[in-house]
Design a protein around this motif. Structure first.
Motif, short mmCIF file in Angstrom:
data_model
loop_
_atom_site.label_atom_id
_atom_site.label_comp_id
_atom_site.label_asym_id
_atom_site.label_seq_id
_atom_site.Cartn_x
_atom_site.Cartn_y
_atom_site.Cartn_z
N THR A 90 0.83 -1.20 0.00
CA THR A 90 0.00 0.00 0.00
C THR A 90 0.86 1.25 0.00
O THR A 90 0.56 2.22 -0.71
CB THR A 90 -0.94 -0.01 1.22
OG1 THR A 90 -1.77 -1.17 1.15
CG2 THR A 90 -1.81 1.23 1.27
N ASN A 91 1.93 1.23 0.76
CA ASN A 91 2.84 2.37 0.78
C ASN A 91 3.49 2.58 -0.58
O ASN A 91 3.64 3.72 -1.04
CB ASN A 91 3.89 2.19 1.87
CG ASN A 91 4.68 3.43 2.13
OD1 ASN A 91 4.19 4.54 1.98
ND2 ASN A 91 5.93 3.26 2.52
N GLY A 92 3.86 1.51 -1.24
CA GLY A 92 4.45 1.63 -2.57
C GLY A 92 3.46 2.17 -3.59
O GLY A 92 3.80 3.05 -4.39
N VAL A 93 2.24 1.68 -3.57
CA VAL A 93 1.22 2.17 -4.51
C VAL A 93 0.86 3.62 -4.18
O VAL A 93 0.62 4.42 -5.09
CB VAL A 93 -0.02 1.25 -4.50
CG1 VAL A 93 -1.14 1.81 -5.35
CG2 VAL A 93 0.36 -0.14 -5.00
N ARG A 94 0.82 3.97 -2.88
CA ARG A 94 0.57 5.37 -2.49
C ARG A 94 1.63 6.29 -3.09
O ARG A 94 1.32 7.37 -3.62
CB ARG A 94 0.57 5.50 -0.96
CG ARG A 94 0.37 6.92 -0.47
CD ARG A 94 0.75 7.05 1.00
NE ARG A 94 2.14 6.74 1.25
CZ ARG A 94 3.14 7.61 1.12
NH1 ARG A 94 2.92 8.84 0.72
NH2 ARG A 94 4.38 7.24 1.37
N ILE A 96 3.39 5.73 -5.81
CA ILE A 96 3.15 5.79 -7.26
C ILE A 96 1.99 6.73 -7.58
O ILE A 96 2.07 7.53 -8.52
CB ILE A 96 2.90 4.37 -7.81
CG1 ILE A 96 4.18 3.56 -7.74
CG2 ILE A 96 2.38 4.43 -9.24
CD1 ILE A 96 4.01 2.09 -8.03
N ILE A 97 0.92 6.65 -6.78
CA ILE A 97 -0.21 7.56 -7.00
C ILE A 97 0.23 9.01 -6.82
O ILE A 97 -0.12 9.88 -7.61
CB ILE A 97 -1.37 7.20 -6.05
CG1 ILE A 97 -2.00 5.88 -6.46
CG2 ILE A 97 -2.43 8.31 -6.03
CD1 ILE A 97 -3.01 5.32 -5.47
N ASN A 98 1.00 9.27 -5.77
CA ASN A 98 1.49 10.65 -5.55
C ASN A 98 2.37 11.13 -6.69
O ASN A 98 2.36 12.31 -7.04
CB ASN A 98 2.26 10.74 -4.23
CG ASN A 98 1.36 10.73 -3.03
OD1 ASN A 98 0.17 11.04 -3.13
ND2 ASN A 98 1.91 10.37 -1.89
N ASP A 99 3.14 10.22 -7.28
CA ASP A 99 4.05 10.61 -8.37
C ASP A 99 3.32 10.84 -9.69
O ASP A 99 3.69 11.74 -10.45
CB ASP A 99 5.12 9.53 -8.58
CG ASP A 99 6.16 9.52 -7.48
OD1 ASP A 99 6.21 10.49 -6.70
OD2 ASP A 99 6.92 8.53 -7.39
N TYR A 100 2.30 10.04 -9.98
CA TYR A 100 1.73 10.07 -11.33
C TYR A 100 0.33 10.65 -11.45
O TYR A 100 -0.07 11.01 -12.54
CB TYR A 100 1.75 8.66 -11.93
CG TYR A 100 3.15 8.20 -12.23
CD1 TYR A 100 3.85 8.73 -13.31
CD2 TYR A 100 3.78 7.27 -11.43
CE1 TYR A 100 5.14 8.33 -13.58
CE2 TYR A 100 5.08 6.87 -11.70
CZ TYR A 100 5.75 7.40 -12.77
OH TYR A 100 7.02 7.01 -13.03
#
Length: 150
Positions: A90-94, A96-100
């Motif tokens: 979840t932290n990794g996907v969070r 990615i969401i913040n970046d893209y």
């Protein structure tokens, strides 16, 4: 069009902008490294016990899981693996969401869906681990673990 006042001179000292996040991203980065190392140990231990010890993959059935989860050690092991994997992912996907995700609304919707999926998975997984009955009352005897009374 930019003017000369918009661009700092090359020798000017770096001025750190004040953020409201504090050290959250630093702690998140450190957590990712620590949980990654711990997850490697947990996952390879899980794979070794399930696939290499005993009869291998052909022995994995309801009785195997029932026997394994009758021990508090394996319940905690699998719970740690579930929680760390879910928080780590979840932290990794969070990130990615913040970046893209460019728009704030899109970012908010995606992160809300991510946190909802995280919560549902962790709650259901935790309930399954701790409420699993290795000896269900009406199960066929050949499917039950050896310690169950038929």
């Amino acid at each position: 069009m930019t003017t000369q006042t918009d661009i700092p001179t090359p020798r000017s000292p770096y001025v750190r902008r004040k953020t409201t996040r504090g050290n959250y991203e630093l702690y998140s980065w450190v957590f990712m490294r620590a949980s990654g190392v711990l997850l490697v140990v947990l996952v390879f231990g899980h794979l070794f016990v399930n696939l290499m010890v005993g009869d291998g993959v052909k022995a994995i059935d309801f009785a195997f899981v029932g026997g394994k989860w009758s021990s508090p050690f394996w319940q905690i092991w699998d719970l740690l693996m579930l929680w760390l994997a879910m928080i780590h992912g979840t932290n990794g996907v969070r990130t990615i969401i913040n970046d893209y995700a460019q728009r704030d609304v899109t970012r908010g919707v995606l992160k809300s869906l991510l946190y909802l999926a995280f919560t549902i998975t962790v709650v259901l997984g935790t309930l399954v681990i701790f409420t699993f009955d290795p000896c269900p009352p009406d199960a066929p005897a050949e499917l039950l673990a050896s310690f169950c009374t038929a």
